[in-house]
Design an enzyme around this catalytic site. Structure first.
Site: not given
Ligand code: UFG
Length: 325
Positions: A31, A36, A74-75, A77, A141, A187, A205, A281
């Site tokens: 890593d 990380g 490792a990436a 993401s 990505y 996330h 949201i 999204d």
């Molecule tokens: N969301 C919110 N508010 C926030 C954060 C997220 O409403 O503060 C929503 C996002 O719009 C999405 C859902 O919650 O609809 C989940 O969002 P995340 O950021 O937790 O996860 P993602 O679905 O965007 O992404 C994940 C991984 C990526 C991967 C992707 C594949 O983190 O690496 O899934 O779809 F590429």
């Protein structure tokens, strides 16, 4: 076996390293520590700090440790970040992957598990999404992971490299000792739990005008330990040939349902404010995981969203500042 885990200081890589050790395997973590945390690497694992694009570094690691297989986490993401800076994603993810594969072939390590992604499916025709869904990457990505999957298919055909590409949907949850600590955090579940811990006032949201049951995006949340088990099963099945699997629980939850579940788990009101959509999204991503269940006998230990959030909540309460490094 001795498994080289790239990105083993990150969220999913460190949990997989922990589960591999529990399963009796030897682990070497590689890593760069750019994203990380050193504290996330299990004490029983060997650790090498370096960049995957550095072939001299990789040659030294492969010569010293002689791994039997590689698990490649490792990436970079983040979907949104990759849209803002695509060349960094191609340079790091594709460049790092290619240099790693070169080193593997040169040193005769011909087994690999690749972290792939649901971002291969920006416009799914059918939900839940099966492996035969046409690939339409949703971002630079997702394209980097698609490129690596394509390269691996050719390395299988030409060099005998056996691989499994595991396309994760939304990894979530924690073990007793390892959890999610991204800086900055983007996330949904960790952000919601930071509100419950009093570290943020509210969660935003990202859009409530999607064509879903309550207008917010639907995602399929899978526990990180269940992901880890899928890696171990896929590794053991590589003898039978290369394979590709979609990995989720097969059930979708809206952003509002996730927040509601977290309110029940944490016993906190978790205020939410509706804001604009986040670019890139997709409205709904849910995996069909029947293929890995049928072929490898994978069964999730944590299929229930509330239990997944409970494990994350316990970790965040014990580690309010994450890994503190
Ligand atoms: N969301 C919110 N508010 C926030 C954060 C997220 O409403 O503060 C929503 C996002 O719009 C999405 C859902 O919650 O609809 C989940 O969002 P995340 O950021 O937790 O996860 P993602 O679905 O965007 O992404 C994940 C991984 C990526 C991967 C992707 C594949 O983190 O690496 O899934 O779809 F590429």
């Amino acid at each position: 076996m001795k498994i080289l885990v790239t990105g083993g200081a990150g969220y999913i890589g460190s949990v997989v390293a922990e589960e591999l050790l529990k399963a009796g395997e030897d682990v070497v973590v590689v890593d760069s520590l750019t994203l990380g945390h050193r504290a996330a690497v299990p004490r029983e694992a060997a650790f090498e700090q370096g960049d995957l694009r550095d072939r001299v570094f990789l040659d030294r690691v492969f010569a010293a440790h002689k791994p039997d297989a590689v698990m490649h986490f490792a990436a970079n993401s983040l979907v949104g970040e990759s849209v803002a800076d695509p060349l960094r994603y191609f340079r790091n993810n594709v460049g790092g992957g290619l240099t790693l594969f070169e080193a593997m072939v040169a040193h005769g390590t011909l087994k690999l598990i690749l972290s792939s992604t649901a971002n291969l499916f920006a416009t799914p025709r059918r939900i839940p999404i099966a492996e035969d869904e046409p690939i339409v990457p949703g971002s630079p990505y997702g394209e980097t992971k698609h490129i690596l999957e394509r390269v691996l298919a050719w390395l299988d055909a030409t060099c005998g490299l056996r691989y499994a590409a595991l396309r994760y949907f939304n990894a979530a949850g924690a073990t007793e000792t390892r959890g999610e600590d991204h800086r900055p955090e983007t996330h949904l579940i960790p952000i919601v739990l930071q509100v419950a811990l009093g570290k943020r006032d509210h969660v935003q949201i990202y859009g409530d005008d999607y064509p879903t049951r309550d207008g917010t995006c639907v995602r399929d949340y899978i526990h990180v330990v269940d992901l880890a088990q899928a890696h171990i099963l896929a590794l053991r099945a590589l003898e039978r040939g290369s394979c590709v699997y979609n990995l989720g629980n097969g059930r979708g939850f809206t952003v509002r349902e996730v927040i509601e579940a977290a309110r029940r788990v944490a016993g906190h009101p978790i205020p939410a404010v509706v804001g604009p959509r986040r670019p890139g999204d997709p409205p709904e991503l849910v995996a069909a995981s029947d293929k890995i269940a049928r072929e490898l006998g994978w069964t999730p230990r944590y299929p229930d969203l509330e239990t997944i959030i409970q494990t994350a909540w316990e970790w965040h309460r014990r580690h309010p500042d994450g890994y503190r490094d």
